[in-house]
Design a protein around this motif. Structure first.
Motif, PDB file in Angstrom:
ATOM      1  N   SER A  76       3.514   9.313   2.051  1.00 56.01           N
ATOM      2  CA  SER A  76       3.564   7.849   1.989  1.00 56.01           C
ATOM      3  C   SER A  76       4.949   7.314   2.344  1.00 56.01           C
ATOM      4  O   SER A  76       5.068   6.316   3.060  1.00 56.01           O
ATOM      5  CB  SER A  76       3.160   7.372   0.595  1.00 56.01           C
ATOM      6  N   LEU A  91      -3.669   3.651   4.275  1.00 59.32           N
ATOM      7  CA  LEU A  91      -2.343   3.860   4.853  1.00 59.32           C
ATOM      8  C   LEU A  91      -2.422   4.653   6.147  1.00 59.32           C
ATOM      9  O   LEU A  91      -1.690   4.364   7.114  1.00 59.32           O
ATOM     10  CB  LEU A  91      -1.441   4.575   3.844  1.00 59.32           C
ATOM     11  N   LEU A 113      -6.394   4.530  -1.089  1.00 56.38           N
ATOM     12  CA  LEU A 113      -5.057   4.102  -0.657  1.00 56.38           C
ATOM     13  C   LEU A 113      -4.544   4.960   0.498  1.00 56.38           C
ATOM     14  O   LEU A 113      -3.959   4.435   1.458  1.00 56.38           O
ATOM     15  CB  LEU A 113      -4.075   4.179  -1.828  1.00 56.38           C
ATOM     16  N   VAL A 131       0.839  -1.201   0.000  1.00 56.51           N
ATOM     17  CA  VAL A 131       0.000   0.000   0.000  1.00 56.51           C
ATOM     18  C   VAL A 131       0.871   1.248   0.000  1.00 56.51           C
ATOM     19  O   VAL A 131       0.610   2.214  -0.741  1.00 56.51           O
ATOM     20  CB  VAL A 131      -0.942   0.007   1.224  1.00 56.51           C
TER      21      VAL A 131
END
Length: 280
Positions: A83, A257, A253, A19
């Motif tokens: 991320s 996360l 996504l 992910v």
């Protein structure tokens, strides 16, 4: 005996690498696209004069490309860094921005459908202004010619709209060689003719509607455009869906996360508490 030792809670991670790096690659791709958009916008702004575009359109296309490119750059930057660094604040900013943009697009689509008559009037004004500045910008001229050839149309509402242009105007005092004419892109091209008459639109506005229809496409481009939209609703829906899917994927996504990072933080806090107080 030779089996692998069970993984301790300190080594366990709730954050899925799949992910995490999928979201990074997703944002990196659109980050590169945003850089290309900004580059094209800067190039167009520096090398071309925007007066004609601004005269025909509410917003300068080069400026709009710059603004959209910078906006995508900032949003995808938050997604990329958020991320990789597992930063909840940046990821939430990224998710909220995507949600707001998606809702604005949805509202714009609904308003465009509800106020279709107003949208049609606005498109008519833009096309009439473009006709007025037809000879002022070669790119604008090519765009109009492309539209008239593709839709087999001439002018906004009808072919006599070209009389608004100073070169094609039918006034007696007009000294232009193109007086009372229409562009070649309005002409009906016969495939069986060996030589194409590029002057087929000359003096065509002086003819009546029926006679003019033997030489040019007399229907306006607005009606042709509306008919094209009605007959290609599935294609337009597919394009809209294609624009919406990446945004929905990005929101999904990032939210996954964010939840995984929060679970990981809770696990780390739990381990810290029990490490400092083994009896609790």
């Amino acid at each position: 005996m030779g089996g692998r030792a069970p993984e301790s809670s300190e080594d366990f991670s709730h954050v899925s690498p799949v992910v995490k790096y999928l979201l990074f690659l997703f944002n990196f791709l659109f980050w590169i696209i945003s850089l290309v958009m900004v580059s094209i916008g800067v190039f167009a702004r520096v090398t071309k004069h925007a007066e004609t575009a601004l005269a025909c359109l509410t917003v300068d296309p080069a400026l709009m490309l710059l603004v959209v490119g910078i906006l995508i750059f900032i949003i995808t930057f938050c997604g990329c860094v958020g991320s990789l660094r597992e930063n909840i604040c940046l990821l939430q900013t990224f998710c909220i921005c995507l949600t707001v943009i998606f809702l604005l697009q949805l509202i714009a689509g609904v308003l465009g459908f509800i106020f279709s008559d107003t949208a049609r009037t606005k498109v008519t004004e833009i096309i009439n202004k473009a006709i007025l500045h037809y000879r002022d910008d070669i790119d604008l001229q090519n765009l109009i010619d492309f539209g008239q050839v593709e839709f087999n149309c001439c002018g906004g509402v009808t072919y006599t709209d070209w009389s608004q242009n100073m070169y094609f105007n039918c006034k007696e005092e007009n000294p232009s060689r193109e007086r009372c004419s229409v562009p070649f892109s309005c002409c009906i091209i016969s495939q069986d003719k060996m030589v194409i008459n590029t002057m087929c639109g000359h003096g065509i506005q002086e003819l009546d509607y029926g006679e003019a229809g033997k030489h040019i496409h007399t229907n306006g481009c607005i009606d042709k455009l509306v008919n094209w939209i009605h007959s290609n609703l599935f294609l337009i829906g597919g394009i809209a869906l294609g624009l919406a899917i990446p945004q929905l994927v990005g929101m999904l996504l990032s939210q996954i996360l964010i939840n995984q990072i929060k679970d990981q933080v809770e696990l780390q806090n739990y381990n810290l508490r029990h490490r400092s107080d083994p009896w609790s």
